[in-house]
Design an enzyme around this catalytic site. Sequence first.
Site, PDB file in Angstrom:
ATOM      1  N   ASN A 208      -3.638  -7.794  -9.496  1.00  0.00           N
ATOM      2  CA  ASN A 208      -4.422  -6.677  -8.968  1.00  0.00           C
ATOM      3  C   ASN A 208      -4.494  -5.624 -10.071  1.00  0.00           C
ATOM      4  O   ASN A 208      -3.526  -4.922 -10.327  1.00  0.00           O
ATOM      5  CB  ASN A 208      -3.712  -6.108  -7.718  1.00  0.00           C
ATOM      6  CG  ASN A 208      -4.348  -4.826  -7.221  1.00  0.00           C
ATOM      7  OD1 ASN A 208      -5.446  -4.453  -7.645  1.00  0.00           O
ATOM      8  ND2 ASN A 208      -3.656  -4.140  -6.318  1.00  0.00           N
TER       9      ASN A 208
ATOM     10  N   LYS B  95      -6.132  -2.934 -10.168  1.00  0.00           N
ATOM     11  CA  LYS B  95      -6.365  -1.562  -9.670  1.00  0.00           C
ATOM     12  C   LYS B  95      -7.483  -0.921 -10.504  1.00  0.00           C
ATOM     13  O   LYS B  95      -8.402  -1.629 -10.904  1.00  0.00           O
ATOM     14  CB  LYS B  95      -5.059  -0.756  -9.701  1.00  0.00           C
ATOM     15  CG  LYS B  95      -3.921  -1.533  -9.028  1.00  0.00           C
ATOM     16  CD  LYS B  95      -2.688  -0.755  -8.778  1.00  0.00           C
ATOM     17  CE  LYS B  95      -1.665  -1.664  -8.097  1.00  0.00           C
ATOM     18  NZ  LYS B  95      -0.463  -0.952  -7.709  1.00  0.00           N
TER      19      LYS B  95
ATOM     20  N   HIS C 214      -4.541  -2.858   0.984  1.00  0.00           N
ATOM     21  CA  HIS C 214      -3.505  -2.544  -0.005  1.00  0.00           C
ATOM     22  C   HIS C 214      -2.929  -1.168   0.337  1.00  0.00           C
ATOM     23  O   HIS C 214      -3.650  -0.290   0.823  1.00  0.00           O
ATOM     24  CB  HIS C 214      -4.101  -2.540  -1.415  1.00  0.00           C
ATOM     25  CG  HIS C 214      -3.064  -2.389  -2.478  1.00  0.00           C
ATOM     26  ND1 HIS C 214      -2.557  -1.157  -2.816  1.00  0.00           N
ATOM     27  CD2 HIS C 214      -2.404  -3.297  -3.226  1.00  0.00           C
ATOM     28  CE1 HIS C 214      -1.625  -1.334  -3.749  1.00  0.00           C
ATOM     29  NE2 HIS C 214      -1.519  -2.620  -4.020  1.00  0.00           N
TER      30      HIS C 214
ATOM     31  N   GLU D 277      -2.298   1.341  -1.325  1.00  0.00           N
ATOM     32  CA  GLU D 277      -3.015   2.491  -1.913  1.00  0.00           C
ATOM     33  C   GLU D 277      -4.278   2.805  -1.116  1.00  0.00           C
ATOM     34  O   GLU D 277      -4.668   3.966  -0.991  1.00  0.00           O
ATOM     35  CB  GLU D 277      -3.328   2.208  -3.393  1.00  0.00           C
ATOM     36  CG  GLU D 277      -2.068   2.321  -4.243  1.00  0.00           C
ATOM     37  CD  GLU D 277      -2.013   1.395  -5.449  1.00  0.00           C
ATOM     38  OE1 GLU D 277      -3.072   0.910  -5.894  1.00  0.00           O
ATOM     39  OE2 GLU D 277      -0.889   1.147  -5.937  1.00  0.00           O
TER      40      GLU D 277
ATOM     41  N   GLU E  39       4.085  -6.438   0.609  1.00  0.00           N
ATOM     42  CA  GLU E  39       4.332  -5.516  -0.494  1.00  0.00           C
ATOM     43  C   GLU E  39       5.065  -4.276   0.027  1.00  0.00           C
ATOM     44  O   GLU E  39       4.425  -3.359   0.559  1.00  0.00           O
ATOM     45  CB  GLU E  39       3.009  -5.074  -1.128  1.00  0.00           C
ATOM     46  CG  GLU E  39       2.197  -6.206  -1.690  1.00  0.00           C
ATOM     47  CD  GLU E  39       1.195  -5.713  -2.733  1.00  0.00           C
ATOM     48  OE1 GLU E  39       1.348  -6.065  -3.893  1.00  0.00           O
ATOM     49  OE2 GLU E  39       0.298  -4.943  -2.368  1.00  0.00           O
TER      50      GLU E  39
ATOM     51  N   GLY F 287       4.695  -0.369  -8.134  1.00  0.00           N
ATOM     52  CA  GLY F 287       4.513   0.494  -9.296  1.00  0.00           C
ATOM     53  C   GLY F 287       5.718   1.362  -9.605  1.00  0.00           C
ATOM     54  O   GLY F 287       5.623   2.319 -10.382  1.00  0.00           O
TER      55      GLY F 287
ATOM     56  N   SER G  34       6.386  -4.692  -8.227  1.00  0.00           N
ATOM     57  CA  SER G  34       7.111  -4.771  -9.507  1.00  0.00           C
ATOM     58  C   SER G  34       7.555  -6.191  -9.875  1.00  0.00           C
ATOM     59  O   SER G  34       8.659  -6.379 -10.385  1.00  0.00           O
ATOM     60  CB  SER G  34       8.301  -3.802  -9.500  1.00  0.00           C
ATOM     61  OG  SER G  34       7.838  -2.474  -9.289  1.00  0.00           O
TER      62      SER G  34
HETATM   63  P1  PGA Z   1       3.056  -3.498  -9.123  1.00  0.00           P
HETATM   64  O1  PGA Z   1       1.857  -3.452  -8.066  1.00  0.00           O
HETATM   65  O2  PGA Z   1       3.238  -4.937  -9.515  1.00  0.00           O
HETATM   66  O3  PGA Z   1       2.612  -2.648 -10.271  1.00  0.00           O
HETATM   67  O4  PGA Z   1       4.264  -2.960  -8.428  1.00  0.00           O
HETATM   68  C1  PGA Z   1       1.734  -4.416  -7.054  1.00  0.00           C
HETATM   69  C2  PGA Z   1       0.525  -4.111  -6.203  1.00  0.00           C
HETATM   70  O5  PGA Z   1       0.214  -2.938  -5.988  1.00  0.00           O
HETATM   71  O6  PGA Z   1      -0.161  -5.038  -5.716  1.00  0.00           O
END
Ligand code: PGA
Length: 267
Positions: free
Chosen positions: A9, A11, A103, A105, A178, A184, A223
């Site tokens: 992803n 983003k 997601h 976000e 997640e 992140g 992560s």
């Molecule tokens: P990340 O993001 O691997 O940077 O933690 C995962 C995601 O938001 O799908």
Amino acid sequence: MRRFLVAGNWKMHGSSEMTADLISGVARRAFDAARLSEQKELSYDILVCPPAPYLGQAANHSESLPIAVGAQNVSQHESGAFTGEVSLAMLSEIGCEYVLLGHSERRELFGESDTLIAEKFAACVANSSASIVPVLCIGETLEDRQSGDTEAVVEAQLDAVINKVGIAAFDNAVIAYEPVWAIGTGETASPEQAQEVHAFIRAKLNGLDSAIADKIRIVYGGSVKPSNAGELFAQKDIDGGLIGGASLDVDSFSGICEATQKLIENT
Ligand code: PGA
């Protein structure tokens, strides 16, 4: 046996140059690792989800490669006066095969509710000619976890969709667990913590339809890196990953793909 899915992803990161370089680089590394393996072929799926402007390019670029392309969001509407939105038919026309839904976000920063996410999932199911696989993202916040509400939160997020579309609609879907506190942040759920929630999700689905529960891929996100992917994906109910930060670089995304390949070889 379920086929692993390693999904990136991006983003709101990337460029046209990165789209070409990353897809070529990851495909080359994945092919090389697969060639050296006993299977001699890629026996897991790779997916990249670039920002909307690069989806067409990514789909063209990956046409002859074993890399699928997915969008990060889609409208629940078919067409009409919805400024700034993109429809399933449009995504399908340019070669997208998957779409991320809900997601964290999108939920947090753009106010996407369980109801809206369920509508988007329903649109994927209704528009069978677009044939876009929904990747439903669910997960608890740190506060939820600390107050012992992880399962209740994840269940409510799942129920919102199941109640709208029915369990049969999960026949062609992916679930991404997640935990919001791991996205992140560099903090990863331990393999045991992740497995516990994945097992809970699968058990919940099993209560409704055992064939679907058995078949559906539940990937972990938060992560994931080359150094922890192998251990996470080795868990019984973890079928791959949804990767943010580490999907933006050929080396780190390929490292996760290679860890997946190794895991398949050793099982
Ligand atoms: P990340 O993001 O691997 O940077 O933690 C995962 C995601 O938001 O799908």
